[in-house]
Design a protein around this motif. Structure first.
Motif, PDB file in Angstrom:
ATOM      1  N   ILE A  32       0.914  -1.120   0.111  1.00 26.52           N
ATOM      2  CA  ILE A  32       0.030  -0.128   0.105  1.00 26.52           C
ATOM      3  C   ILE A  32       0.866   1.268   0.086  1.00 26.52           C
ATOM      4  O   ILE A  32       0.554   2.173  -0.731  1.00 26.52           O
ATOM      5  CB  ILE A  32      -0.997  -0.174   1.238  1.00 26.52           C
ATOM      6  CG1 ILE A  32      -1.848  -1.098   1.067  1.00 26.52           C
ATOM      7  CG2 ILE A  32      -1.366   1.438   1.445  1.00 26.52           C
ATOM      8  CD1 ILE A  32      -2.800  -1.368   1.899  1.00 26.52           C
ATOM      9  N   HIS A  33       1.833   1.074   0.719  1.00 30.59           N
ATOM     10  CA  HIS A  33       2.797   2.534   0.741  1.00 30.59           C
ATOM     11  C   HIS A  33       3.680   2.676  -0.578  1.00 30.59           C
ATOM     12  O   HIS A  33       3.882   3.857  -0.999  1.00 30.59           O
ATOM     13  CB  HIS A  33       3.578   2.321   1.830  1.00 30.59           C
ATOM     14  CG  HIS A  33       3.332   2.754   3.309  1.00 30.59           C
ATOM     15  ND1 HIS A  33       2.186   2.191   4.010  1.00 30.59           N
ATOM     16  CD2 HIS A  33       3.270   4.117   3.806  1.00 30.59           C
ATOM     17  CE1 HIS A  33       1.971   2.498   5.115  1.00 30.59           C
ATOM     18  NE2 HIS A  33       2.264   3.798   4.823  1.00 30.59           N
ATOM     19  N   ALA A  34       3.790   1.364  -1.155  1.00 33.54           N
ATOM     20  CA  ALA A  34       4.552   1.424  -2.504  1.00 33.54           C
ATOM     21  C   ALA A  34       3.723   2.256  -3.813  1.00 33.54           C
ATOM     22  O   ALA A  34       4.125   2.884  -4.394  1.00 33.54           O
ATOM     23  CB  ALA A  34       5.052   0.241  -2.922  1.00 33.54           C
ATOM     24  N   GLY A  35       2.280   1.748  -3.703  1.00 39.00           N
ATOM     25  CA  GLY A  35       1.443   2.081  -4.683  1.00 39.00           C
ATOM     26  C   GLY A  35       0.542   2.737  -4.355  1.00 39.00           C
ATOM     27  O   GLY A  35      -0.393   3.092  -5.322  1.00 39.00           O
ATOM     28  N   GLY A  36       0.220   3.214  -3.064  1.00 34.01           N
ATOM     29  CA  GLY A  36      -1.221   3.985  -2.739  1.00 34.01           C
ATOM     30  C   GLY A  36      -2.366   3.036  -2.461  1.00 34.01           C
ATOM     31  O   GLY A  36      -2.210   1.700  -2.745  1.00 34.01           O
ATOM     32  N   GLY A  37      -3.142   3.558  -1.410  1.00 32.14           N
ATOM     33  CA  GLY A  37      -4.159   2.636  -1.100  1.00 32.14           C
ATOM     34  C   GLY A  37      -4.771   2.805   0.410  1.00 32.14           C
ATOM     35  O   GLY A  37      -4.378   3.916   1.083  1.00 32.14           O
ATOM     36  N   TYR A  38      -5.349   1.827   0.904  1.00 32.35           N
ATOM     37  CA  TYR A  38      -5.808   2.015   2.301  1.00 32.35           C
ATOM     38  C   TYR A  38      -5.531   0.503   3.097  1.00 32.35           C
ATOM     39  O   TYR A  38      -6.059  -0.400   2.525  1.00 32.35           O
ATOM     40  CB  TYR A  38      -7.593   2.190   2.201  1.00 32.35           C
ATOM     41  CG  TYR A  38      -7.805   3.522   1.430  1.00 32.35           C
ATOM     42  CD1 TYR A  38      -7.930   4.699   2.113  1.00 32.35           C
ATOM     43  CD2 TYR A  38      -7.818   3.449  -0.171  1.00 32.35           C
ATOM     44  CE1 TYR A  38      -8.143   5.901   1.328  1.00 32.35           C
ATOM     45  CE2 TYR A  38      -8.247   4.591  -0.850  1.00 32.35           C
ATOM     46  CZ  TYR A  38      -8.270   5.896  -0.175  1.00 32.35           C
ATOM     47  OH  TYR A  38      -8.676   7.055  -0.958  1.00 32.35           O
ATOM     48  N   PHE A  39      -5.296   0.806   4.264  1.00 32.64           N
ATOM     49  CA  PHE A  39      -5.349  -0.076   5.207  1.00 32.64           C
ATOM     50  C   PHE A  39      -5.993   0.100   6.384  1.00 32.64           C
ATOM     51  O   PHE A  39      -6.033   0.960   7.011  1.00 32.64           O
ATOM     52  CB  PHE A  39      -3.790  -0.159   5.711  1.00 32.64           C
ATOM     53  CG  PHE A  39      -3.503  -1.494   6.790  1.00 32.64           C
ATOM     54  CD1 PHE A  39      -2.999  -2.618   6.155  1.00 32.64           C
ATOM     55  CD2 PHE A  39      -3.798  -1.573   8.151  1.00 32.64           C
ATOM     56  CE1 PHE A  39      -2.633  -3.583   7.040  1.00 32.64           C
ATOM     57  CE2 PHE A  39      -3.483  -2.563   8.865  1.00 32.64           C
ATOM     58  CZ  PHE A  39      -3.278  -3.754   8.342  1.00 32.64           C
ATOM     59  N   ILE A  40      -7.084  -0.901   6.429  1.00 29.91           N
ATOM     60  CA  ILE A  40      -8.363  -0.531   7.396  1.00 29.91           C
ATOM     61  C   ILE A  40      -8.039  -1.884   8.412  1.00 29.91           C
ATOM     62  O   ILE A  40      -8.141  -2.934   8.126  1.00 29.91           O
ATOM     63  CB  ILE A  40      -9.676  -0.644   6.587  1.00 29.91           C
ATOM     64  CG1 ILE A  40      -9.721   0.481   5.816  1.00 29.91           C
ATOM     65  CG2 ILE A  40     -10.641  -0.649   7.594  1.00 29.91           C
ATOM     66  CD1 ILE A  40     -11.036   0.449   4.958  1.00 29.91           C
ATOM     67  N   TYR A  41      -8.036  -1.290   9.799  1.00 31.61           N
ATOM     68  CA  TYR A  41      -7.835  -2.318  10.803  1.00 31.61           C
ATOM     69  C   TYR A  41      -8.840  -2.274  11.928  1.00 31.61           C
ATOM     70  O   TYR A  41      -9.215  -1.035  12.233  1.00 31.61           O
ATOM     71  CB  TYR A  41      -6.578  -1.761  11.589  1.00 31.61           C
ATOM     72  CG  TYR A  41      -5.460  -2.702  12.542  1.00 31.61           C
ATOM     73  CD1 TYR A  41      -5.092  -3.726  12.071  1.00 31.61           C
ATOM     74  CD2 TYR A  41      -5.690  -2.282  13.699  1.00 31.61           C
ATOM     75  CE1 TYR A  41      -4.311  -4.685  12.803  1.00 31.61           C
ATOM     76  CE2 TYR A  41      -5.047  -3.176  14.771  1.00 31.61           C
ATOM     77  CZ  TYR A  41      -4.411  -4.262  14.104  1.00 31.61           C
ATOM     78  OH  TYR A  41      -3.775  -5.132  14.979  1.00 31.61           O
TER      79      TYR A  41
END
Length: 216
Positions: free
Chosen positions: A89-98
């Protein structure tokens, strides 16, 4: 089967308190938002977001595993899944939902009771919960769905091996493409992963898992 009591019943982000800040980790810089749906920690949903131009952004939905993610227990793949998801996600963007929902939503006490049954009687994580009278995977995704809708995501690439997550999102109207997230098994984690594959229906490569089980 009984279900663990859950404090807080609101599922709409409109009814949740929230706060955001910039956070820098070993993976890079992201925006951390906390959505609080009730008075207890397990009522919180965390969202780490990294800017992306993708029309179908990468998303990981992960529930807490304190034994694996904090204490680095060897008998599951939870820390490794978190690590790989954060890197991608940090390499290409996005969302980490925990989701702060240890024990697949059953709570830490139930989880440790299940682990004790594994130690003492050789039960896997599925059968241990059945013995305890608890649904093997009681997680609900209504709050996660509310967060995704709040962000404005209607189509995503979901990092998961769990068909229940895919089904829950698709049933809500979100278009989901799956991105596999299989972690190489170890002798300590192979039986756990085999239970995920055979009893929870997770989409895992059986040849990788069986090799480690037979090599023990």
């Amino acid at each position: 089967m009984s279900r663990p009591a859950r404090a807080g019943s609101e599922v709409s982000v409109d009814k949740a308190d929230s706060a955001s800040c910039r956070i820098e980790t070993v993976y890079g810089v992201s925006q951390l938002t906390v959505f609080s749906f009730g008075p207890n920690e397990q009522d919180n949903i965390l969202c780490l977001s990294v800017p992306t131009e993708e029309s179908r952004p990468l998303v990981r939905i992960q529930s807490a595993c304190y034994t694996g993610e904090i204490f680095r227990s060897l008998d599951c793949d939870c820390h490794e899944q978190l690590d790989e998801s954060m890197r991608r996600i940090h390499a290409g963007g996005g969302y980490f939902i925990y989701m702060l929902a240890d024990g697949r939503g059953a709570g830490l006490l139930t989880k440790v009771r299940g682990l004790a049954l594994g130690d003492n009687e050789g039960l896997d994580t599925y059968d241990a919960y059945v013995r305890l009278g608890v649904e093997p995977d009681p997680r609900k995704y209504a709050r996660v769905l509310s967060v995704l809708q709040h962000i404005g995501l209607s189509k995503i690439e979901l990092l998961t091996n769990n068909p229940r997550k895919i089904e829950a999102l698709r049933d809500s109207g979100i278009s989901v493409d799956r991105a596999p997230l299989q972690i190489d098994p170890t002798p300590a984690s192979a039986q756990y992963l085999e239970a995920k594959r055979t009893k929870f229906g997770h989409l895992l490569d059986s040849s990788l898992i069986r090799g480690d089980i037979e090599g023990k």
